[in-house]
Design an enzyme around this catalytic site. Structure first.
Site, PDB file in Angstrom:
ATOM      1  N   LYS A 179       0.853  -1.194   0.000  1.00 22.50           N
ATOM      2  CA  LYS A 179       0.000   0.000   0.000  1.00 22.50           C
ATOM      3  C   LYS A 179       0.887   1.242   0.000  1.00 22.50           C
ATOM      4  CE  LYS A 179      -4.311   0.742   2.478  1.00 22.50           C
ATOM      5  NZ  LYS A 179      -4.840   0.694   3.840  1.00 22.50           N
TER       6      LYS A 179
HETATM    7  C1  E4P Z   1      -8.248   0.943   4.201  1.00 23.95           C
HETATM    8  O1  E4P Z   1      -7.500   0.569   3.327  1.00 23.95           O
HETATM    9  C2  E4P Z   1      -8.192   2.302   4.776  1.00 23.95           C
HETATM   10  O2  E4P Z   1      -6.935   2.554   5.311  1.00 23.95           O
HETATM   11  C3  E4P Z   1      -9.287   2.445   5.798  1.00 23.95           C
HETATM   12  O3  E4P Z   1     -10.490   1.988   5.241  1.00 23.95           O
HETATM   13  C4  E4P Z   1      -9.434   3.873   6.328  1.00 23.95           C
HETATM   14  O4  E4P Z   1     -10.567   3.944   7.117  1.00 23.95           O
HETATM   15  P1  E4P Z   1     -10.867   5.157   8.123  1.00 23.95           P
HETATM   16  O5  E4P Z   1     -11.198   6.356   7.312  1.00 23.95           O
HETATM   17  O6  E4P Z   1     -12.036   4.677   8.933  1.00 23.95           O
HETATM   18  O7  E4P Z   1      -9.626   5.347   8.951  1.00 23.95           O
END
Ligand code: E4P
Length: 219
Positions: free
Chosen positions: A83
Site C-alpha cells: 500500500k
Molecule cells: C483501508 O485501506 C483504509 O486505510 C481504511 O479503510 C481507512 O478507514 P478510516 O477512514 O475509517 O480510517
C-alpha cells in the site's frame, strides 16, 4: 463484489474468515497501532489465514524508501499487496513495484483524477476513502461512480476498493456504484446480515415446527 476486512487484528480476521466470505484484508499504520502487535508479525499471521490480497502500508514517504519497505513486505507472503500513498513518490514506487509483478494498493484517494493517475501507474487497487469524504461534507459514493466511469472508458484493470466504510448502507451503495471490492471493518461485517424480520421470521418457523412436532429424521 469482493469483501475485504479492514483490520490488522489477526484473531478478529481468523474468526470472521471462518465464514468463507473473506476475500482479502486491508491494514494501515493506524489499524496496526491499535493491535499493539509488531506489524510484520501481525501480517505474517494474517497471511496464514487469508489467501487473498493482504494490504501492508509503507511508512516511508520517499520513493526509494517505499520500494525498500514494499519489497520487505512482499517477502512475507505471495498475497501481500503493497500500500503506497497517493503522492508523486507513491506513484513512482507504484510503477516500479507493479512493474515487478507485485500487487500495489494506492491509498488515500479523494478524487477521480487521482484514481486515473494511479491506474496509469499500474495500481492493482485504488482506495477511495468514502467515509472521510462524507465526514468532510462531500459525497464519497459520487467518487466511486466517477472512478467506475473513467476506468470503464479506458478499460483500466485497476480494481476500485471502497475504503473508509462507515456503515452497512455504504457497502450496498458501493456495490451499486460499481466498486470491485469493499473493505469492511469487523463490526460492520458482522452487522451485514442482521435484519429484525429475519430474526422474527426464524423464531416463528422454529416455534411452529416445535408446536406441530415437525422433525427431520436421520437417514
Ligand atoms: C483501508 O485501506 C483504509 O486505510 C481504511 O479503510 C481507512 O478507514 P478510516 O477512514 O475509517 O480510517
Amino acid at each position: 463484489m469482493k469483501f475485504f476486512l479492514d483490520t490488522a487484528d489477526p484473531r478478529e480476521i481468523a474468526k470472521l474468515a471462518e465464514t468463507g466470505l473473506v476475500d482479502g484484508v486491508t491494514t494501515n499504520p493506524s489499524l496496526a497501532a491499535k493491535t499493539g502487535l509488531d506489524y510484520v508479525e501481525a501480517l505474517q499471521e494474517i497471511c496464514k489465514t487469508v489467501k487473498g490480497p493482504v494490504s501492508a502500508e509503507v511508512l516511508a514517504t520517499d520513493t526509494d524508501g517505499m520500494i525498500k519497505e514494499g519489497k520487505r513486505f512482499a517477502k512475507i507472503a505471495k498475497n501481500i499487496a503493497i500500500k503506497v500513498p497517493m503522492t508523486w513518490d507513491g506513484m513512482k514506487a507504484c510503477r516500479v513495484l507493479s512493474g515487478e509483478n507485485l500487487m500495489v494498493n494506492v491509498t488515500l484517494c479523494f478524487s477521480a483524477v487521482q484514481a486515473l493517475v494511479a491506474a496509469k501507474a499500474g495500481a492493482t487497487f485504488i482506495s477511495p476513502f468514502i467515509g472521510r469524504l462524507d465526514d468532510a461534507g462531500q459525497d464519497g459514493l459520487t467518487l466511486i461512480r466517477e472512478i467506475r466511469a473513467i476506468y470503464d472508458n479506458f478499460d483500466y484493470q485497476t480494481q476500485i476498493l471502497a475504503a473508509s466504510i462507515r456503515s452497512v448502507p455504504h457497502v450496498r451503495d458501493s456495490a451499486i456504484a460499481g466498486a470491485d471490492v469493499a473493505t469492511i471493518p469487523s463490526d460492520i461485517f458482522q452487522k451485514m446480515i442482521s435484519h429484525p424480520l429475519t430474526d422474527k421470521g426464524l423464531a416463528a418457523f422454529i416455534a411452529d415446527a416445535k408446536k406441530a412436532g415437525v422433525r427431520i429424521r436421520d437417514e
